[in-house]
Design a protein around this motif. Structure first.
Motif, mmCIF file in Angstrom:
data_model
loop_
_atom_site.group_PDB
_atom_site.id
_atom_site.type_symbol
_atom_site.label_atom_id
_atom_site.label_comp_id
_atom_site.label_asym_id
_atom_site.label_seq_id
_atom_site.Cartn_x
_atom_site.Cartn_y
_atom_site.Cartn_z
ATOM 1 N N ARG A 246 0.739 -1.449 -0.522
ATOM 2 C CA ARG A 246 -0.339 -0.142 -0.225
ATOM 3 C C ARG A 246 0.743 0.994 -0.140
ATOM 4 N N PHE A 247 0.518 2.207 -0.403
ATOM 5 C CA PHE A 247 0.438 4.023 0.237
ATOM 6 C C PHE A 247 -0.167 3.940 1.280
ATOM 7 N N ASP A 248 0.479 4.714 2.170
ATOM 8 C CA ASP A 248 0.106 5.715 3.063
ATOM 9 C C ASP A 248 0.862 6.047 3.597
ATOM 10 N N VAL A 249 -0.161 8.128 3.172
ATOM 11 C CA VAL A 249 0.411 9.075 2.792
ATOM 12 C C VAL A 249 0.003 9.913 5.462
ATOM 13 N N GLY A 250 1.135 9.361 5.254
ATOM 14 C CA GLY A 250 1.243 9.408 6.349
ATOM 15 C C GLY A 250 2.522 11.364 6.549
ATOM 16 N N ASN A 251 2.889 11.592 6.067
ATOM 17 C CA ASN A 251 4.240 12.489 6.251
ATOM 18 C C ASN A 251 4.336 12.761 4.714
ATOM 19 N N LEU A 252 5.064 13.552 4.245
ATOM 20 C CA LEU A 252 5.550 14.845 3.383
ATOM 21 C C LEU A 252 6.449 13.483 2.044
ATOM 22 N N PRO A 253 7.287 12.891 3.222
ATOM 23 C CA PRO A 253 8.253 12.142 1.950
ATOM 24 C C PRO A 253 7.301 10.773 1.905
ATOM 25 N N SER A 254 6.128 10.414 1.917
ATOM 26 C CA SER A 254 5.187 9.532 1.740
ATOM 27 C C SER A 254 4.034 10.258 1.138
ATOM 28 N N TYR A 255 3.949 11.372 0.767
ATOM 29 C CA TYR A 255 3.022 11.905 0.393
ATOM 30 C C TYR A 255 3.511 11.959 -1.463
ATOM 31 N N ILE A 256 5.002 12.366 -1.603
ATOM 32 C CA ILE A 256 5.638 12.905 -2.580
ATOM 33 C C ILE A 256 5.927 11.472 -3.001
ATOM 34 N N GLU A 257 6.554 10.489 -2.488
ATOM 35 C CA GLU A 257 6.863 9.310 -2.832
ATOM 36 C C GLU A 257 4.978 8.523 -3.670
ATOM 37 N N CYS A 258 3.309 8.739 -3.021
ATOM 38 C CA CYS A 258 2.670 7.386 -3.735
ATOM 39 C C CYS A 258 2.085 8.619 -4.933
ATOM 40 N N ASP A 259 2.667 10.417 -5.158
ATOM 41 C CA ASP A 259 2.298 11.082 -6.087
ATOM 42 C C ASP A 259 2.908 11.186 -7.396
ATOM 43 N N LEU A 260 4.426 10.700 -6.830
ATOM 44 C CA LEU A 260 5.943 10.539 -8.002
ATOM 45 C C LEU A 260 5.618 9.422 -8.937
ATOM 46 N N TYR A 261 4.790 8.275 -7.895
ATOM 47 C CA TYR A 261 4.189 6.409 -8.784
ATOM 48 C C TYR A 261 3.025 6.789 -9.650
ATOM 49 N N PHE A 262 2.236 7.720 -9.172
ATOM 50 C CA PHE A 262 0.894 8.111 -9.936
ATOM 51 C C PHE A 262 0.487 8.839 -11.160
ATOM 52 N N ARG A 263 2.182 9.253 -10.971
ATOM 53 C CA ARG A 263 2.193 10.073 -11.653
ATOM 54 C C ARG A 263 2.743 9.577 -13.051
ATOM 55 N N GLU A 264 3.829 8.736 -12.772
ATOM 56 C CA GLU A 264 4.760 8.238 -12.982
ATOM 57 C C GLU A 264 5.032 6.709 -13.919
ATOM 58 N N LYS A 265 4.780 5.824 -12.777
ATOM 59 C CA LYS A 265 4.574 4.541 -13.085
ATOM 60 C C LYS A 265 2.830 3.612 -13.161
ATOM 61 N N LEU A 266 1.804 4.188 -12.765
ATOM 62 C CA LEU A 266 0.867 3.407 -12.707
ATOM 63 C C LEU A 266 0.460 3.524 -14.457
ATOM 64 N N GLN A 267 0.360 1.739 -14.447
ATOM 65 C CA GLN A 267 -0.608 1.989 -15.050
ATOM 66 C C GLN A 267 -1.553 2.504 -16.450
ATOM 67 N N ASP A 268 -2.657 2.356 -15.634
ATOM 68 C CA ASP A 268 -3.561 2.553 -16.132
ATOM 69 C C ASP A 268 -4.836 2.926 -14.748
ATOM 70 N N VAL A 269 -4.172 3.899 -15.600
ATOM 71 C CA VAL A 269 -5.433 5.051 -14.266
ATOM 72 C C VAL A 269 -6.956 4.718 -13.900
ATOM 73 N N GLU A 270 -7.228 3.887 -15.360
ATOM 74 C CA GLU A 270 -8.783 4.433 -14.681
ATOM 75 C C GLU A 270 -9.004 2.676 -14.251
ATOM 76 N N SER A 271 -8.479 1.504 -14.943
ATOM 77 C CA SER A 271 -8.901 -0.135 -14.311
ATOM 78 C C SER A 271 -8.157 0.346 -12.983
ATOM 79 N N TYR A 272 -7.686 1.181 -12.228
ATOM 80 C CA TYR A 272 -6.723 0.638 -10.882
ATOM 81 C C TYR A 272 -8.070 0.396 -9.582
ATOM 82 N N MET A 273 -7.132 -0.285 -9.373
ATOM 83 C CA MET A 273 -8.499 -0.864 -8.006
ATOM 84 C C MET A 273 -9.339 -1.389 -8.003
ATOM 85 N N VAL A 274 -9.867 -1.361 -9.418
ATOM 86 C CA VAL A 274 -11.291 -2.197 -9.692
ATOM 87 C C VAL A 274 -11.411 -3.207 -9.466
#
Length: 274
Positions: A246-274
Motif C-alpha cells: 500500500r501507499f500510506d500518506v502519513g508525512n510529506l516524503p510518503s506523499y511525494i513518493e505516492c504522487d510520483l508513482y501515480f504520475r509516472e508509474k501507474l499503468q492504467d489509471v482507469e482500471s486501477y483498483m477496479v
C-alpha cells in the motif's frame, strides 16, 4: 453493500512537514485534508470513488469528515452523484472522536443496514489490488457463514512490525488474532493489516458494544479502527485477503513518493483498483 471512507483526521504530521518545507513546492497543500491531496491526476479519495463506481460493488459512498474540512469535502462531493458527507462536528485533533466512533456515526446517520466496506481515507494500494476480487471473496465467505468479515494483509519488513497491526492467520486464511505494533520477537508473522475492512451487516451492532465497553478508555484505544478488528476476531469469523502492498500518506516524503508513482508509474489509471 455500502462504503464508508474515514476522512475525519487532521493530518497533523503532514501539515507540520508542509509548513516546515523550505522549498515552497508544497505550499499549496497547506490546509488540505489528506484524502483531498492531489495524487497523480485526481484527489487521493477520488481514486477510491472512481474504482468503487466502476466496480459496481457498492451503491453509495459515505464519507466521514470533521467540521474544519466539511466545506472542502462538500465541494469535492458535488462532482459525484453517489457520495454523501457527514461531519463528526469536531474542530481539533485533541477533540477527535476516533475512527471507530466515526464508523458508528456513519452507520447511524445514514441508517446503514447492509454490509460495509470501510476504507482509510489516506490509503491507496498497489496495482494488484482489485475491489472485484475482494468483494467476490467476501461473497464466497458469506455463502458459508453470514457472520464472516474480511480484512487485507501484506508482507511488511521485520523492522516494520512495530508500526502496524500484525495478523496471525490459521487455516483457510482465518485470522486468529491481531497484535498491535508488536516487536519482531513477539510474533513470527509479518502480515500487516491496512485500514480496509469488509464488515458483515451482522457485525455492525457490535460497534455499539465495543464503544460502550471502551467509553472510559483513552482515545488511543478507540481511534485506530484496527482496535475494533482485534476485538472482533474472537467474536466473529474474520478472514484475510493478501495484497502486494500500500501507499500510506502519513508525512510529506510518503506523499511525494505516492504522487510520483501515480504520475509516472501507474499503468492504467482507469482500471486501477477496479
Amino acid at each position: 453493500m455500502k462504503a464508508v471512507i474515514l476522512a475525519a483526521g487532521y493530518g497533523t504530521r503532514l501539515q507540520r512537514d508542509v509548513v516546515a518545507d523550505s522549498s515552497g513546492r508544497f505550499a499549496h497543500l497547506v490546509g488540505t485534508a489528506k484524502p483531498l491531496l492531489p495524487v497523480g491526476s485526481r484527489a487521493l479519495i477520488s481514486h477510491w470513488v472512481h474504482a468503487l463506481t466502476r466496480s459496481h460493488c457498492v451503491d453509495c459512498v459515505h464519507v466521514v469528515t470533521n467540521a474544519v474540512y466539511l466545506a472542502a469535502f462538500q465541494e469535492w462531493a458535488s462532482h459525484f452523484t453517489n457520495v454523501k458527507i457527514v461531519s463528526d462536528q469536531t474542530r481539533s485533533n485533541d477533540d477527535r472522536l476516533g475512527a471507530v466512533a466515526c464508523l458508528q456515526l456513519a452507520v447511524k446517520h445514514f441508517s446503514i443496514e447492509d454490509h460495509v466496506l470501510v476504507i482509510g481515507g489516506d490509503t491507496l494500494f498497489k496495482e494488484d489490488f482489485s475491489l472485484s476480487k475482494v468483494t467476490g471473496r467476501f461473497s464466497d465467505l458469506q455463502a458459508k457463514d453470514e457472520n464472516s468479515c474480511l480484512v487485507l494483509s501484506y508482507q511488511c519488513k521485520e523492522e516494520e512490525t512495530q508500526k502496524y497491526g500484525i495478523l496471525e492467520v490459521g487455516s483457510h486464511l482465518r485470522v486468529l488474532c491481531m497484535k498491535e505494533k508488536p516487536l519482531p520477537s513477539e510474533t513470527k508473522s509479518r502480515s500487516a493489516c491496512p485500514c480496509f475492512y469488509v464488515f458483515s451487516k451482522k457485525s455492525l451492532p457490535l460497534l455499539d458494544q465495543f464503544l460502550e465497553e471502551k467509553k472510559e478508555a483513552p482515545i488511543d484505544e478507540k481511534d485506530a479502527p484496527g482496535n475494533f478488528v482485534s476485538w472482533l476476531i474472537p467474536r466473529e469469523p474474520v478472514y484475510s485477503h493478501q495484497i502486494a502492498g500500500r501507499f500510506d500518506v502519513g508525512n510529506l516524503p510518503s506523499y511525494i513518493e505516492c504522487d510520483l508513482y501515480f504520475r509516472e508509474k501507474l499503468q492504467d489509471v482507469e482500471s486501477y483498483m477496479v
